[in-house]
Motif scaffolding. Structure first.
Motif, PDB file in Angstrom:
ATOM      1  N   HIS A  11       0.941  -1.077  -0.147  1.00  0.00           N
ATOM      2  CA  HIS A  11      -0.467  -0.408   0.321  1.00  0.00           C
ATOM      3  C   HIS A  11       0.907   1.414   0.229  1.00  0.00           C
ATOM      4  N   SER A  12       0.052   2.040  -0.550  1.00  0.00           N
ATOM      5  CA  SER A  12       1.357   3.761  -0.202  1.00  0.00           C
ATOM      6  C   SER A  12       0.123   5.261   0.470  1.00  0.00           C
ATOM      7  N   ALA A  13       0.822   5.939  -0.017  1.00  0.00           N
ATOM      8  CA  ALA A  13       0.189   7.376   0.864  1.00  0.00           C
ATOM      9  C   ALA A  13      -0.942   7.443  -0.247  1.00  0.00           C
ATOM     10  N   ALA A  14      -1.159   6.497  -1.413  1.00  0.00           N
ATOM     11  CA  ALA A  14      -2.117   6.982  -2.157  1.00  0.00           C
ATOM     12  C   ALA A  14      -3.127   6.519  -1.795  1.00  0.00           C
ATOM     13  N   HIS A  15      -3.213   5.297  -1.211  1.00  0.00           N
ATOM     14  CA  HIS A  15      -4.030   5.021  -0.040  1.00  0.00           C
ATOM     15  C   HIS A  15      -4.740   6.001   0.723  1.00  0.00           C
ATOM     16  N   SER A  16      -5.383   5.851   0.363  1.00  0.00           N
ATOM     17  CA  SER A  16      -7.266   7.258   1.461  1.00  0.00           C
ATOM     18  C   SER A  16      -6.641   6.378   3.426  1.00  0.00           C
ATOM     19  N   ALA A  17      -7.975   6.610   4.043  1.00  0.00           N
ATOM     20  CA  ALA A  17      -7.725   5.446   5.350  1.00  0.00           C
ATOM     21  C   ALA A  17      -9.607   5.409   4.809  1.00  0.00           C
ATOM     22  N   ASN A  18     -10.333   5.654   4.023  1.00  0.00           N
ATOM     23  CA  ASN A  18     -11.326   5.219   3.428  1.00  0.00           C
ATOM     24  C   ASN A  18     -10.594   3.504   2.758  1.00  0.00           C
ATOM     25  N   ASP A  19     -10.078   3.875   1.373  1.00  0.00           N
ATOM     26  CA  ASP A  19      -8.900   2.504   1.305  1.00  0.00           C
ATOM     27  C   ASP A  19      -8.695   1.530   1.797  1.00  0.00           C
ATOM     28  N   ILE A  20      -8.197   1.433   2.702  1.00  0.00           N
ATOM     29  CA  ILE A  20      -8.018   0.633   4.228  1.00  0.00           C
ATOM     30  C   ILE A  20      -8.836   0.544   4.796  1.00  0.00           C
ATOM     31  N   ALA A  21      -9.716   1.432   5.533  1.00  0.00           N
ATOM     32  CA  ALA A  21     -11.007   0.106   5.939  1.00  0.00           C
ATOM     33  C   ALA A  21     -11.611  -1.068   3.950  1.00  0.00           C
ATOM     34  N   ARG A  22     -11.895  -0.231   3.557  1.00  0.00           N
ATOM     35  CA  ARG A  22     -12.646  -0.598   2.180  1.00  0.00           C
ATOM     36  C   ARG A  22     -11.688  -2.071   1.997  1.00  0.00           C
ATOM     37  N   THR A  23     -10.488  -2.020   1.812  1.00  0.00           N
ATOM     38  CA  THR A  23      -9.394  -3.311   1.783  1.00  0.00           C
ATOM     39  C   THR A  23      -9.732  -4.462   2.651  1.00  0.00           C
ATOM     40  N   ALA A  24      -9.216  -3.750   4.159  1.00  0.00           N
ATOM     41  CA  ALA A  24      -9.761  -5.311   4.705  1.00  0.00           C
ATOM     42  C   ALA A  24     -11.296  -5.476   4.961  1.00  0.00           C
ATOM     43  N   ASP A  25     -12.451  -4.635   4.733  1.00  0.00           N
ATOM     44  CA  ASP A  25     -13.605  -5.513   4.353  1.00  0.00           C
ATOM     45  C   ASP A  25     -13.361  -6.217   3.690  1.00  0.00           C
ATOM     46  N   ALA A  26     -12.811  -6.580   2.663  1.00  0.00           N
ATOM     47  CA  ALA A  26     -13.055  -6.985   1.257  1.00  0.00           C
ATOM     48  C   ALA A  26     -11.642  -8.095   1.912  1.00  0.00           C
ATOM     49  N   MET A  27     -10.926  -8.652   2.307  1.00  0.00           N
ATOM     50  CA  MET A  27     -10.146  -9.151   2.656  1.00  0.00           C
ATOM     51  C   MET A  27     -11.133 -10.234   4.034  1.00  0.00           C
ATOM     52  N   ARG A  28     -11.484  -9.319   4.884  1.00  0.00           N
ATOM     53  CA  ARG A  28     -12.196 -10.526   5.964  1.00  0.00           C
ATOM     54  C   ARG A  28     -13.649 -11.520   4.829  1.00  0.00           C
ATOM     55  N   ALA A  29     -14.136 -10.938   3.899  1.00  0.00           N
ATOM     56  CA  ALA A  29     -15.216 -11.409   3.919  1.00  0.00           C
ATOM     57  C   ALA A  29     -14.217 -12.514   2.808  1.00  0.00           C
ATOM     58  N   ALA A  30     -13.206 -12.145   1.884  1.00  0.00           N
ATOM     59  CA  ALA A  30     -12.314 -13.542   1.351  1.00  0.00           C
ATOM     60  C   ALA A  30     -12.301 -14.067   2.066  1.00  0.00           C
ATOM     61  N   LEU A  31     -11.264 -13.896   3.315  1.00  0.00           N
ATOM     62  CA  LEU A  31     -11.338 -14.948   4.442  1.00  0.00           C
ATOM     63  C   LEU A  31     -12.466 -16.101   4.701  1.00  0.00           C
ATOM     64  N   ASP A  32     -13.872 -15.215   4.622  1.00  0.00           N
ATOM     65  CA  ASP A  32     -14.610 -16.562   4.377  1.00  0.00           C
ATOM     66  C   ASP A  32     -15.127 -17.129   4.064  1.00  0.00           C
ATOM     67  N   ALA A  33     -14.879 -16.721   2.630  1.00  0.00           N
ATOM     68  CA  ALA A  33     -15.350 -17.393   1.539  1.00  0.00           C
ATOM     69  C   ALA A  33     -14.148 -18.512   1.285  1.00  0.00           C
ATOM     70  N   ALA A  34     -12.984 -18.583   1.881  1.00  0.00           N
ATOM     71  CA  ALA A  34     -11.568 -19.055   1.235  1.00  0.00           C
ATOM     72  C   ALA A  34     -11.860 -20.380   2.803  1.00  0.00           C
ATOM     73  N   PHE A  35     -12.844 -20.028   3.528  1.00  0.00           N
ATOM     74  CA  PHE A  35     -12.918 -21.117   4.439  1.00  0.00           C
ATOM     75  C   PHE A  35     -13.963 -21.646   4.639  1.00  0.00           C
ATOM     76  N   SER A  36     -15.227 -21.819   3.562  1.00  0.00           N
ATOM     77  CA  SER A  36     -15.939 -22.028   3.984  1.00  0.00           C
ATOM     78  C   SER A  36     -16.620 -23.151   2.875  1.00  0.00           C
TER      79      SER A  36
END
Length: 103
Positions: free
Chosen positions: A78-103
């Motif tokens: 990640h870089s300084a170009a990523h906003s706090a909103n980008d980080i939060a959105r990425t974390a949300d997507a990563m959590r959903a992807a983890l749930d999908a991978a373990f389902s």
């Protein structure tokens, strides 16, 4: 550093709360999710990771518009170009992807 630490914290807390056999390893702006209880400290441990589960995770993220490396042996950045909103959105997507991978 703060953004990387925040992303790691959000995803690691999700992994821990679900009891998933995975871990986030990060240095500064580089990181990866290993499908291994972790920490991964050697190539031998990295080679024992669940790459088929990572593939499910990767494709779920791609469908969500989050572009991560196609192999868990590579780092995301990640870089300084990523906003706090980008980080939060990425974390949300990563959590959903983890749930999908373990389902």
């Amino acid at each position: 550093e703060q953004d990387g630490a925040e992303l790691q914290r959000l995803v690691s807390e999700h992994i821990d709360s679900r009891g998933y056999a995975a871990c986030v390893q990060r240095v500064g702006s580089m990181g990866t999710v290993y499908f291994h209880p972790g920490p991964v400290c050697s190539w031998k441990q990295a080679g024992g990771c669940d790459t088929s589960r990572y593939a499910k995770y990767f494709h779920h993220l791609l469908e969500a518009g989050v572009h991560m490396p196609p192999a868990q042996f590579e780092a995301w950045f990640h870089s300084a170009a990523h906003s706090a909103n980008d980080i939060a959105r990425t974390a949300d997507a990563m959590r959903a992807a983890l749930d999908a991978a373990f389902s």
